[in-house]
Design a protein around this motif. Structure first.
Motif, PDB file in Angstrom:
ATOM      1  N   LEU A  51       0.826  -1.196   0.000  1.00  0.00           N
ATOM      2  CA  LEU A  51       0.000   0.000   0.000  1.00  0.00           C
ATOM      3  C   LEU A  51       0.867   1.254   0.000  1.00  0.00           C
ATOM      4  CD1 LEU A  51      -2.854  -0.809   2.558  1.00  0.00           C
ATOM      5  CD2 LEU A  51      -2.871  -1.059   0.082  1.00  0.00           C
ATOM      6  N   PRO A  52       0.334   2.357  -0.516  1.00  0.00           N
ATOM      7  CA  PRO A  52       1.085   3.619  -0.413  1.00  0.00           C
ATOM      8  C   PRO A  52       1.333   3.976   1.044  1.00  0.00           C
ATOM      9  CG  PRO A  52      -0.844   3.833  -1.846  1.00  0.00           C
ATOM     10  CD  PRO A  52      -0.968   2.522  -1.167  1.00  0.00           C
ATOM     11  N   GLY A  53       2.298   4.839   1.284  1.00  0.00           N
ATOM     12  CA  GLY A  53       2.588   5.281   2.640  1.00  0.00           C
ATOM     13  C   GLY A  53       1.431   6.055   3.239  1.00  0.00           C
ATOM     14  N   GLN A  54       1.448   6.174   4.560  1.00  0.00           N
ATOM     15  CA  GLN A  54       0.362   6.853   5.248  1.00  0.00           C
ATOM     16  C   GLN A  54       0.192   8.297   4.786  1.00  0.00           C
ATOM     17  OE1 GLN A  54      -1.918   5.900   7.298  1.00  0.00           O
ATOM     18  NE2 GLN A  54      -1.281   3.896   8.038  1.00  0.00           N
ATOM     19  N   ASP A  55       1.257   8.928   4.370  1.00  0.00           N
ATOM     20  CA  ASP A  55       1.188  10.337   3.972  1.00  0.00           C
ATOM     21  C   ASP A  55       0.967  10.522   2.475  1.00  0.00           C
ATOM     22  OD1 ASP A  55       1.620  11.151   6.604  1.00  0.00           O
ATOM     23  OD2 ASP A  55       3.798  11.099   6.369  1.00  0.00           O
ATOM     24  N   THR A  70      -0.760  10.921  -1.127  1.00  0.00           N
ATOM     25  CA  THR A  70      -2.001  11.538  -1.595  1.00  0.00           C
ATOM     26  C   THR A  70      -2.339  11.006  -2.975  1.00  0.00           C
ATOM     27  OG1 THR A  70      -0.891  13.419  -2.644  1.00  0.00           O
ATOM     28  CG2 THR A  70      -1.488  13.648  -0.303  1.00  0.00           C
ATOM     29  N   LEU A  71      -3.577  11.209  -3.374  1.00  0.00           N
ATOM     30  CA  LEU A  71      -4.025  10.731  -4.680  1.00  0.00           C
ATOM     31  C   LEU A  71      -3.176  11.314  -5.794  1.00  0.00           C
ATOM     32  CD1 LEU A  71      -6.183   9.162  -6.279  1.00  0.00           C
ATOM     33  CD2 LEU A  71      -7.643  11.191  -6.131  1.00  0.00           C
ATOM     34  N   ALA A  72      -2.857  12.600  -5.690  1.00  0.00           N
ATOM     35  CA  ALA A  72      -2.103  13.267  -6.751  1.00  0.00           C
ATOM     36  C   ALA A  72      -0.685  12.732  -6.898  1.00  0.00           C
ATOM     37  CB  ALA A  72      -2.066  14.771  -6.504  1.00  0.00           C
ATOM     38  N   THR A  73      -0.150  12.107  -5.846  1.00  0.00           N
ATOM     39  CA  THR A  73       1.238  11.639  -5.893  1.00  0.00           C
ATOM     40  C   THR A  73       1.361  10.163  -6.276  1.00  0.00           C
ATOM     41  OG1 THR A  73       1.281  11.060  -3.527  1.00  0.00           O
ATOM     42  CG2 THR A  73       1.911  13.315  -4.137  1.00  0.00           C
ATOM     43  N   LEU A  74       0.252   9.465  -6.486  1.00  0.00           N
ATOM     44  CA  LEU A  74       0.344   8.045  -6.827  1.00  0.00           C
ATOM     45  C   LEU A  74       1.047   7.863  -8.169  1.00  0.00           C
ATOM     46  CD1 LEU A  74      -3.162   6.547  -5.932  1.00  0.00           C
ATOM     47  CD2 LEU A  74      -1.023   6.326  -4.656  1.00  0.00           C
ATOM     48  N   GLY A  75       1.967   6.891  -8.222  1.00  0.00           N
ATOM     49  CA  GLY A  75       2.646   6.563  -9.465  1.00  0.00           C
ATOM     50  C   GLY A  75       1.962   5.414 -10.187  1.00  0.00           C
ATOM     51  N   ASP A  76       2.265   5.259 -11.464  1.00  0.00           N
ATOM     52  CA  ASP A  76       1.635   4.196 -12.253  1.00  0.00           C
ATOM     53  C   ASP A  76       1.942   2.811 -11.694  1.00  0.00           C
ATOM     54  OD1 ASP A  76       0.328   5.858 -14.044  1.00  0.00           O
ATOM     55  OD2 ASP A  76       2.031   5.921 -15.430  1.00  0.00           O
ATOM     56  N   THR A  77       3.162   2.595 -11.238  1.00  0.00           N
ATOM     57  CA  THR A  77       3.511   1.283 -10.686  1.00  0.00           C
ATOM     58  C   THR A  77       2.709   1.002  -9.425  1.00  0.00           C
ATOM     59  OG1 THR A  77       5.751   1.420 -11.607  1.00  0.00           O
ATOM     60  CG2 THR A  77       5.384  -0.148  -9.816  1.00  0.00           C
ATOM     61  N   LYS A 109     -14.070   0.959  -0.243  1.00  0.00           N
ATOM     62  CA  LYS A 109     -14.296   1.755   0.957  1.00  0.00           C
ATOM     63  C   LYS A 109     -13.272   1.404   2.034  1.00  0.00           C
ATOM     64  CE  LYS A 109     -19.214   2.530   0.115  1.00  0.00           C
ATOM     65  NZ  LYS A 109     -19.036   3.939  -0.262  1.00  0.00           N
ATOM     66  N   MET A 110     -12.975   0.112   2.164  1.00  0.00           N
ATOM     67  CA  MET A 110     -11.994  -0.313   3.160  1.00  0.00           C
ATOM     68  C   MET A 110     -10.598   0.203   2.798  1.00  0.00           C
ATOM     69  SD  MET A 110     -11.620  -4.094   4.690  1.00  0.00           S
ATOM     70  CE  MET A 110     -10.076  -4.751   5.321  1.00  0.00           C
ATOM     71  N   LEU A 111     -10.240   0.143   1.521  1.00  0.00           N
ATOM     72  CA  LEU A 111      -8.949   0.685   1.100  1.00  0.00           C
ATOM     73  C   LEU A 111      -8.883   2.194   1.365  1.00  0.00           C
ATOM     74  CD1 LEU A 111      -8.473  -1.341  -2.194  1.00  0.00           C
ATOM     75  CD2 LEU A 111      -6.968  -1.422  -0.198  1.00  0.00           C
ATOM     76  N   HIS A 112      -9.976   2.877   1.145  1.00  0.00           N
ATOM     77  CA  HIS A 112     -10.001   4.312   1.455  1.00  0.00           C
ATOM     78  C   HIS A 112      -9.795   4.554   2.946  1.00  0.00           C
ATOM     79  CE1 HIS A 112     -11.102   8.515   1.516  1.00  0.00           C
ATOM     80  NE2 HIS A 112     -12.037   8.246   2.412  1.00  0.00           N
ATOM     81  N   ALA A 113     -10.423   3.728   3.783  1.00  0.00           N
ATOM     82  CA  ALA A 113     -10.251   3.892   5.233  1.00  0.00           C
ATOM     83  C   ALA A 113      -8.803   3.690   5.645  1.00  0.00           C
ATOM     84  CB  ALA A 113     -11.159   2.916   5.976  1.00  0.00           C
ATOM     85  N   LEU A 114      -8.102   2.804   4.953  1.00  0.00           N
ATOM     86  CA  LEU A 114      -6.709   2.531   5.296  1.00  0.00           C
ATOM     87  C   LEU A 114      -5.765   3.617   4.792  1.00  0.00           C
ATOM     88  CD1 LEU A 114      -6.633  -1.304   4.556  1.00  0.00           C
ATOM     89  CD2 LEU A 114      -6.809  -0.184   6.786  1.00  0.00           C
ATOM     90  N   ARG A 115      -6.095   4.196   3.639  1.00  0.00           N
ATOM     91  CA  ARG A 115      -5.261   5.259   3.065  1.00  0.00           C
ATOM     92  C   ARG A 115      -6.170   6.374   2.554  1.00  0.00           C
ATOM     93  NH1 ARG A 115      -2.238   2.617   5.513  1.00  0.00           N
ATOM     94  NH2 ARG A 115      -0.222   1.753   4.901  1.00  0.00           N
TER      95      ARG A 115
END
Length: 225
Positions: A97-101, A103-110, A143-149
């Motif tokens: 999973l992405p790090g706790q900090d 954001t959507l805008a910083t997600l990379g394609d990988t 929804k669960m993934l959103h709750a986690l990140r």
């Protein structure tokens, strides 16, 4: 629905500009039950949900059901299927999973490519006990993934997924994250603001942009039907 938000339904697939997003988050703020259920989750888990903890898994299940996911609780003598399966899924995927900090805008394609597999595994996870168990399913999984990140991962429901992507597969989830990322980047560029400043500008301080874009989608494609 107010006229500015009603117009969102005509912009299928296009992201909101600042004023359309302002109209959407302002209208969604009237759905107080949604914010109260999120506050209850955070009160039970602290600032971060950790599925390694049994109490956090129970709080997650209660939150999902508050959002209408209708996952049956175990009866006396039945195993805690949701808890056990969530713990096992977390062991498999927590490092991906992405790090706790993030954001959507910083997600990379990988990262997004990997998240498609994470979502597919979670969606297929057995979630209820009994002779006719059910899987967690696509809506509850996002929804669960959103709750986690919450800063990075947009949820959806069936109406949003079908309207925007025509499916709720892993590829559709990847497409949803890429679309949301592009919307987020456009808004940040348009306004010249950081994400926190944008939330203040929209009158929703502390609300992640990923969730405000979901508010927009809900009003455009779910509430509009």
């Amino acid at each position: 629905m107010t006229a500015p938000v009603r117009e969102l339904a005509t912009s299928l697939g296009r992201g909101p500009d600042l004023e359309r997003l302002r109209a959407a988050v302002g209208e969604f703020a009237r759905y107080g039950a949604a914010d109260r259920s999120w506050e209850r989750l955070l009160l039970a888990t602290g600032p971060q949900v950790d599925p390694a903890l049994a109490a956090h898994r129970r709080a997650l299940l209660a939150w999902l059901n508050a959002w209408g996911c209708r996952l049956r609780y175990p009866r006396d003598g039945e195993p805690d299927v949701f808890g056990a399966e969530t713990a096992a899924w977390w062991e498999r995927w927590r490092e991906h999973l992405p790090g706790q900090d993030a954001t959507l805008a910083t997600l990379g394609d990988t990262e997004i490519d990997v998240l498609g597999g994470c979502y597919a595994d979670l969606s297929a996870m057995r979630a209820t006990p009994g002779a006719r168990p059910r899987s967690l399913g696509p809506t509850a999984a996002t929804k669960m993934l959103h709750a986690l990140r919450p800063g990075a991962l947009m949820p959806w429901d069936a109406a949003i997924a079908e309207a925007l992507h025509g499916a709720r597969t892993a590829d559709a989830y990847r497409a949803h994250l890429r679309m949301g990322r592009d919307w987020a980047r456009h808004l940040l560029k348009e306004t010249g603001l950081g994400e926190r400043e944008l939330a203040v500008e929209l009158g929703r301080p502390g609300r992640p942009l990923a969730k405000m874009l979901d508010d927009y989608c809900y009003l455009a494609f779910t509430a509009a039907t």
